[in-house]
Scaffold this motif. Structure first.
Motif, PDB file in Angstrom:
ATOM      1  N   GLY A 194       0.814  -1.206   0.000  1.00  6.39           N
ATOM      2  CA  GLY A 194       0.000   0.000   0.000  1.00  6.39           C
ATOM      3  C   GLY A 194       0.846   1.254   0.000  1.00  6.39           C
ATOM      4  N   VAL A 195       0.256   2.313  -0.520  1.00  2.98           N
ATOM      5  CA  VAL A 195       0.905   3.629  -0.528  1.00  2.98           C
ATOM      6  C   VAL A 195      -0.182   4.692  -0.422  1.00  2.98           C
ATOM      7  N   THR A 196       0.104   5.740   0.289  1.00  2.00           N
ATOM      8  CA  THR A 196      -0.819   6.868   0.379  1.00  2.00           C
ATOM      9  C   THR A 196      -0.008   8.154   0.432  1.00  2.00           C
ATOM     10  N   ALA A 197      -0.631   9.237   0.046  1.00  2.00           N
ATOM     11  CA  ALA A 197       0.029  10.547   0.098  1.00  2.00           C
ATOM     12  C   ALA A 197      -0.616  11.373   1.204  1.00  2.00           C
ATOM     13  N   LEU A 198       0.207  12.048   1.980  1.00  2.00           N
ATOM     14  CA  LEU A 198      -0.264  12.892   3.072  1.00  2.00           C
ATOM     15  C   LEU A 198       0.451  14.227   3.011  1.00  2.00           C
ATOM     16  N   ASP A 199      -0.218  15.267   3.509  1.00  2.92           N
ATOM     17  CA  ASP A 199       0.392  16.587   3.602  1.00  2.92           C
ATOM     18  C   ASP A 199       0.990  16.775   4.991  1.00  2.92           C
ATOM     19  N   PHE A 200       2.186  17.336   5.032  1.00  2.00           N
ATOM     20  CA  PHE A 200       2.889  17.613   6.274  1.00  2.00           C
ATOM     21  C   PHE A 200       3.315  19.075   6.286  1.00  2.00           C
ATOM     22  N   THR A 201       3.587  19.596   7.483  1.00  3.98           N
ATOM     23  CA  THR A 201       4.135  20.940   7.619  1.00  3.98           C
ATOM     24  C   THR A 201       5.561  20.820   8.130  1.00  3.98           C
ATOM     25  N   LEU A 202       6.514  21.330   7.348  1.00  4.95           N
ATOM     26  CA  LEU A 202       7.918  21.352   7.764  1.00  4.95           C
ATOM     27  C   LEU A 202       8.189  22.679   8.459  1.00  4.95           C
ATOM     28  N   THR A 203       8.826  22.618   9.621  1.00  8.73           N
ATOM     29  CA  THR A 203       9.152  23.837  10.356  1.00  8.73           C
ATOM     30  C   THR A 203      10.622  23.814  10.737  1.00  8.73           C
ATOM     31  N   GLY A 204      11.130  24.981  11.083  1.00  7.28           N
ATOM     32  CA  GLY A 204      12.521  25.111  11.512  1.00  7.28           C
ATOM     33  C   GLY A 204      13.385  25.620  10.383  1.00  7.28           C
ATOM     34  N   GLY A 205      14.257  26.549  10.687  1.00  5.89           N
ATOM     35  CA  GLY A 205      15.182  27.067   9.679  1.00  5.89           C
ATOM     36  C   GLY A 205      14.519  27.928   8.624  1.00  5.89           C
ATOM     37  N   GLY A 206      13.435  28.564   8.946  1.00  5.87           N
ATOM     38  CA  GLY A 206      12.743  29.411   7.975  1.00  5.87           C
ATOM     39  C   GLY A 206      11.241  29.283   8.128  1.00  5.87           C
ATOM     40  N   PRO A 207      10.503  29.871   7.187  1.00  2.00           N
ATOM     41  CA  PRO A 207       9.041  29.796   7.277  1.00  2.00           C
ATOM     42  C   PRO A 207       8.539  28.352   7.123  1.00  2.00           C
ATOM     43  N   ALA A 208       7.421  28.065   7.772  1.00  2.23           N
ATOM     44  CA  ALA A 208       6.813  26.733   7.650  1.00  2.23           C
ATOM     45  C   ALA A 208       6.392  26.496   6.207  1.00  2.23           C
ATOM     46  N   GLN A 209       6.541  25.259   5.764  1.00  2.00           N
ATOM     47  CA  GLN A 209       6.169  24.892   4.389  1.00  2.00           C
ATOM     48  C   GLN A 209       5.309  23.643   4.406  1.00  2.00           C
ATOM     49  N   ARG A 210       4.264  23.630   3.568  1.00  2.00           N
ATOM     50  CA  ARG A 210       3.445  22.431   3.383  1.00  2.00           C
ATOM     51  C   ARG A 210       4.097  21.577   2.309  1.00  2.00           C
ATOM     52  N   VAL A 211       4.261  20.296   2.596  1.00  2.00           N
ATOM     53  CA  VAL A 211       4.830  19.363   1.621  1.00  2.00           C
ATOM     54  C   VAL A 211       3.948  18.119   1.563  1.00  2.00           C
ATOM     55  N   ARG A 212       3.934  17.461   0.435  1.00  2.00           N
ATOM     56  CA  ARG A 212       3.206  16.205   0.260  1.00  2.00           C
ATOM     57  C   ARG A 212       4.240  15.093   0.198  1.00  2.00           C
ATOM     58  N   ALA A 213       4.009  14.039   0.965  1.00  2.00           N
ATOM     59  CA  ALA A 213       4.937  12.906   0.993  1.00  2.00           C
ATOM     60  C   ALA A 213       4.143  11.614   0.911  1.00  2.00           C
ATOM     61  N   GLY A 214       4.792  10.579   0.414  1.00  2.00           N
ATOM     62  CA  GLY A 214       4.149   9.274   0.332  1.00  2.00           C
ATOM     63  C   GLY A 214       4.549   8.407   1.504  1.00  2.00           C
ATOM     64  N   LEU A 215       3.587   7.647   2.023  1.00  2.00           N
ATOM     65  CA  LEU A 215       3.850   6.639   3.050  1.00  2.00           C
ATOM     66  C   LEU A 215       3.531   5.287   2.442  1.00  2.00           C
ATOM     67  N   THR A 216       4.394   4.301   2.677  1.00  2.00           N
ATOM     68  CA  THR A 216       4.203   2.985   2.085  1.00  2.00           C
ATOM     69  C   THR A 216       4.195   1.903   3.154  1.00  2.00           C
ATOM     70  N   THR A 217       3.645   0.760   2.800  1.00  2.00           N
ATOM     71  CA  THR A 217       3.782  -0.404   3.667  1.00  2.00           C
ATOM     72  C   THR A 217       5.220  -0.900   3.549  1.00  2.00           C
ATOM     73  N   PRO A 218       5.715  -1.632   4.535  1.00  2.00           N
ATOM     74  CA  PRO A 218       7.135  -1.980   4.590  1.00  2.00           C
ATOM     75  C   PRO A 218       7.697  -2.704   3.370  1.00  2.00           C
ATOM     76  N   GLY A 219       6.922  -3.509   2.679  1.00  2.00           N
ATOM     77  CA  GLY A 219       7.455  -4.309   1.585  1.00  2.00           C
ATOM     78  C   GLY A 219       7.551  -3.632   0.239  1.00  2.00           C
ATOM     79  N   LEU A 220       7.090  -2.390   0.114  1.00  2.00           N
ATOM     80  CA  LEU A 220       7.092  -1.741  -1.199  1.00  2.00           C
ATOM     81  C   LEU A 220       8.499  -1.444  -1.700  1.00  2.00           C
ATOM     82  N   LEU A 221       9.334  -0.951  -0.826  1.00  2.00           N
ATOM     83  CA  LEU A 221      10.713  -0.618  -1.197  1.00  2.00           C
ATOM     84  C   LEU A 221      11.657  -1.533  -0.429  1.00  2.00           C
TER      85      LEU A 221
END
Length: 95
Positions: A49-76
């Motif tokens: 399985g794989v899904t995409a989620l939005d995260f907020t990165l903070t620290g070292g500058g303004p906060a940024q919204r990023v999209r990242a994929g999360l996978t089940t352990p066997g995908l990679l």
């Protein structure tokens, strides 16, 4: 976006499975369906399985919204550099 090809000998054989309901023609697959498909399907070498989620990165500058994929352990495979340790979901490359 993938930064390098997936580590599969025949990546053209990968498929994307969806779950349909009367309310939704094509949607994501629930964890319970994913588990059931793994246990009862003989049509596939493996099901992950794989899904995409939005995260907020903070620290070292303004906060940024990023999209990242999360996978089940066997995908990679281990040592691929796109996943962390432990047995839970893995962070993949940014989606």
């Amino acid at each position: 976006m993938l930064l390098r090809p997936l580590p599969y000998p025949e990546p053209e054989e990968l498929v994307h499975l969806y779950q349909s309901t009367p309310q939704r023609e094509r949607g994501g697959v629930s964890v319970s369906y994913l588990r059931a498909w793994r246990e009862h399907s003989s049509a596939f070498q493996g099901i992950e399985g794989v899904t995409a989620l939005d995260f907020t990165l903070t620290g070292g500058g303004p906060a940024q919204r990023v999209r990242a994929g999360l996978t089940t352990p066997g995908l990679l495979p281990p040592g691929d550099g796109r996943r962390g340790g432990g047995g839970g979901p893995r962070a993949a490359c940014p989606a």
